[in-house]
Design a protein around this motif. Structure first.
Motif, PDB file in Angstrom:
ATOM      1  N   LEU A 266       6.440   8.763  -5.941  1.00  0.00           N
ATOM      2  CA  LEU A 266       5.947   7.427  -5.647  1.00  0.00           C
ATOM      3  C   LEU A 266       4.910   7.033  -6.690  1.00  0.00           C
ATOM      4  CD1 LEU A 266       5.474   7.936  -1.808  1.00  0.00           C
ATOM      5  CD2 LEU A 266       7.341   6.734  -2.942  1.00  0.00           C
ATOM      6  N   ALA A 267       4.933   5.770  -7.108  1.00  0.00           N
ATOM      7  CA  ALA A 267       3.971   5.259  -8.064  1.00  0.00           C
ATOM      8  C   ALA A 267       2.572   5.278  -7.473  1.00  0.00           C
ATOM      9  CB  ALA A 267       4.340   3.833  -8.473  1.00  0.00           C
ATOM     10  N   MET A 268       1.577   5.447  -8.309  1.00  0.00           N
ATOM     11  CA  MET A 268       0.195   5.417  -7.848  1.00  0.00           C
ATOM     12  C   MET A 268      -0.198   4.000  -7.436  1.00  0.00           C
ATOM     13  SD  MET A 268      -0.794   8.530  -8.042  1.00  0.00           S
ATOM     14  CE  MET A 268      -2.559   8.556  -8.047  1.00  0.00           C
ATOM     15  N   GLU A 269       0.392   3.003  -8.099  1.00  0.00           N
ATOM     16  CA  GLU A 269       0.105   1.618  -7.766  1.00  0.00           C
ATOM     17  C   GLU A 269       0.917   1.222  -6.544  1.00  0.00           C
ATOM     18  OE1 GLU A 269       1.563   2.419 -10.797  1.00  0.00           O
ATOM     19  OE2 GLU A 269      -0.364   2.751 -11.756  1.00  0.00           O
ATOM     20  N   GLY A 270       0.438   0.236  -5.830  1.00  0.00           N
ATOM     21  CA  GLY A 270       1.167  -0.250  -4.673  1.00  0.00           C
ATOM     22  C   GLY A 270       0.528  -1.519  -4.161  1.00  0.00           C
ATOM     23  N   THR A 271       1.056  -2.028  -3.098  1.00  0.00           N
ATOM     24  CA  THR A 271       0.518  -3.215  -2.459  1.00  0.00           C
ATOM     25  C   THR A 271       0.286  -2.883  -0.995  1.00  0.00           C
ATOM     26  OG1 THR A 271       1.732  -4.634  -3.980  1.00  0.00           O
ATOM     27  CG2 THR A 271       0.945  -5.644  -1.946  1.00  0.00           C
ATOM     28  N   HIS A 272      -0.939  -3.118  -0.540  1.00  0.00           N
ATOM     29  CA  HIS A 272      -1.297  -2.857   0.853  1.00  0.00           C
ATOM     30  C   HIS A 272      -1.264  -4.184   1.597  1.00  0.00           C
ATOM     31  CE1 HIS A 272      -3.178  -0.820   4.228  1.00  0.00           C
ATOM     32  NE2 HIS A 272      -3.956  -1.878   4.359  1.00  0.00           N
ATOM     33  N   VAL A 273      -0.530  -4.227   2.682  1.00  0.00           N
ATOM     34  CA  VAL A 273      -0.417  -5.437   3.493  1.00  0.00           C
ATOM     35  C   VAL A 273      -0.981  -5.127   4.873  1.00  0.00           C
ATOM     36  CG1 VAL A 273       1.155  -7.160   4.431  1.00  0.00           C
ATOM     37  CG2 VAL A 273       1.668  -6.095   2.225  1.00  0.00           C
ATOM     38  N   SER A 274      -1.901  -5.979   5.351  1.00  0.00           N
ATOM     39  CA  SER A 274      -2.460  -5.788   6.687  1.00  0.00           C
ATOM     40  C   SER A 274      -2.483  -7.124   7.412  1.00  0.00           C
ATOM     41  CB  SER A 274      -3.873  -5.195   6.613  1.00  0.00           C
ATOM     42  OG  SER A 274      -4.737  -6.072   5.926  1.00  0.00           O
ATOM     43  N   SER A 275      -2.506  -7.044   8.726  1.00  0.00           N
ATOM     44  CA  SER A 275      -2.533  -8.249   9.547  1.00  0.00           C
ATOM     45  C   SER A 275      -3.598  -8.089  10.610  1.00  0.00           C
ATOM     46  CB  SER A 275      -1.167  -8.466  10.204  1.00  0.00           C
ATOM     47  OG  SER A 275      -1.214  -9.562  11.079  1.00  0.00           O
ATOM     48  N   SER A 276      -4.442  -9.119  10.741  1.00  0.00           N
ATOM     49  CA  SER A 276      -5.492  -9.094  11.745  1.00  0.00           C
ATOM     50  C   SER A 276      -5.768 -10.520  12.179  1.00  0.00           C
ATOM     51  CB  SER A 276      -6.762  -8.459  11.176  1.00  0.00           C
ATOM     52  OG  SER A 276      -7.794  -8.488  12.141  1.00  0.00           O
ATOM     53  N   GLY A 277      -5.695 -10.759  13.482  1.00  0.00           N
ATOM     54  CA  GLY A 277      -5.985 -12.077  14.011  1.00  0.00           C
ATOM     55  C   GLY A 277      -5.080 -13.171  13.474  1.00  0.00           C
ATOM     56  N   GLY A 278      -3.839 -12.813  13.172  1.00  0.00           N
ATOM     57  CA  GLY A 278      -2.891 -13.792  12.657  1.00  0.00           C
ATOM     58  C   GLY A 278      -2.986 -14.037  11.168  1.00  0.00           C
TER      59      GLY A 278
ATOM     60  N   VAL B  31      -3.090  -9.309   1.546  1.00  0.00           N
ATOM     61  CA  VAL B  31      -2.335  -8.523   0.574  1.00  0.00           C
ATOM     62  C   VAL B  31      -3.297  -8.085  -0.521  1.00  0.00           C
ATOM     63  CG1 VAL B  31      -0.435  -8.550  -1.091  1.00  0.00           C
ATOM     64  CG2 VAL B  31      -0.246  -9.849   1.048  1.00  0.00           C
ATOM     65  N   VAL B  32      -3.361  -6.771  -0.776  1.00  0.00           N
ATOM     66  CA  VAL B  32      -4.225  -6.216  -1.809  1.00  0.00           C
ATOM     67  C   VAL B  32      -3.370  -5.346  -2.714  1.00  0.00           C
ATOM     68  CG1 VAL B  32      -6.241  -4.774  -2.296  1.00  0.00           C
ATOM     69  CG2 VAL B  32      -6.195  -6.193  -0.234  1.00  0.00           C
ATOM     70  N   ASP B  33      -3.396  -5.640  -4.021  1.00  0.00           N
ATOM     71  CA  ASP B  33      -2.662  -4.822  -4.984  1.00  0.00           C
ATOM     72  C   ASP B  33      -3.504  -3.618  -5.386  1.00  0.00           C
ATOM     73  OD1 ASP B  33      -0.346  -6.366  -5.115  1.00  0.00           O
ATOM     74  OD2 ASP B  33      -1.239  -7.740  -6.556  1.00  0.00           O
ATOM     75  N   GLY B  34      -2.838  -2.467  -5.578  1.00  0.00           N
ATOM     76  CA  GLY B  34      -3.500  -1.245  -6.000  1.00  0.00           C
ATOM     77  C   GLY B  34      -3.329  -1.045  -7.486  1.00  0.00           C
ATOM     78  N   PRO B  35      -3.781   0.051  -8.084  1.00  0.00           N
ATOM     79  CA  PRO B  35      -4.284   1.231  -7.379  1.00  0.00           C
ATOM     80  C   PRO B  35      -5.633   0.971  -6.732  1.00  0.00           C
ATOM     81  CG  PRO B  35      -4.566   1.506  -9.735  1.00  0.00           C
ATOM     82  CD  PRO B  35      -3.855   0.197  -9.517  1.00  0.00           C
ATOM     83  N   TYR B  36      -6.015   1.861  -5.858  1.00  0.00           N
ATOM     84  CA  TYR B  36      -7.203   1.685  -5.054  1.00  0.00           C
ATOM     85  C   TYR B  36      -8.227   2.746  -5.429  1.00  0.00           C
ATOM     86  CZ  TYR B  36      -3.307  -0.470  -2.698  1.00  0.00           C
ATOM     87  OH  TYR B  36      -2.180  -1.189  -2.445  1.00  0.00           O
TER      88      TYR B  36
END
Length: 104
Positions: free
Chosen positions: A37-49, A53-58
């Motif tokens: 798996l690549a070290m870079e990625g995209t983190h997707v979260s949902s809260s309160g509707g 979206v946050v792009d990595g690396p982190y």
């Protein structure tokens, strides 16, 4: 695998041992897929509707997943035994076992 943990540097012996391990899993009929798996990625979260979206690396992350193996085994104990064999080859690190749900 923890990024700051000592990791066995890849060499011909490691490649040979991992090759045998993967071949043994394939011969046993339990190996479905493996990959890196690549070290870079995209983190997707949902809260309160609201979806964020946050792009990595982190850089603040101390751990990352660098590879995976998808196996079909009869029990958690069997999965743990395969993990013990894997870490016996590669040395220190960390991993997670997760059950996959899907069509049967």
């Amino acid at each position: 695998m923890t990024l700051n943990a000592p990791v066995r540097p890849p060499d011909q012996e490691l490649f040979a041992e991992m090759g045998k391990f993967v071949d043994d899993l394939a011969q046993a009929g339990v190996l479905i897929a493996t990959g890196g798996l690549a070290m870079e990625g995209t983190h997707v979260s949902s809260s309160g509707g609201k979806v964020t979206v946050v792009d990595g690396p982190y850089p603040e992350t101390k751990e990352t997943i660098v590879s995976f193996a998808l196996v079909e085994v009869a029990s958690k104990d069997e999965a743990v035994a395969l993990s013990q064999r894997f870490f016996g080859i590669v040395g220190d690190g960390e991993g997670d076992l997760r059950q996959v749900f899907g069509p049967e």
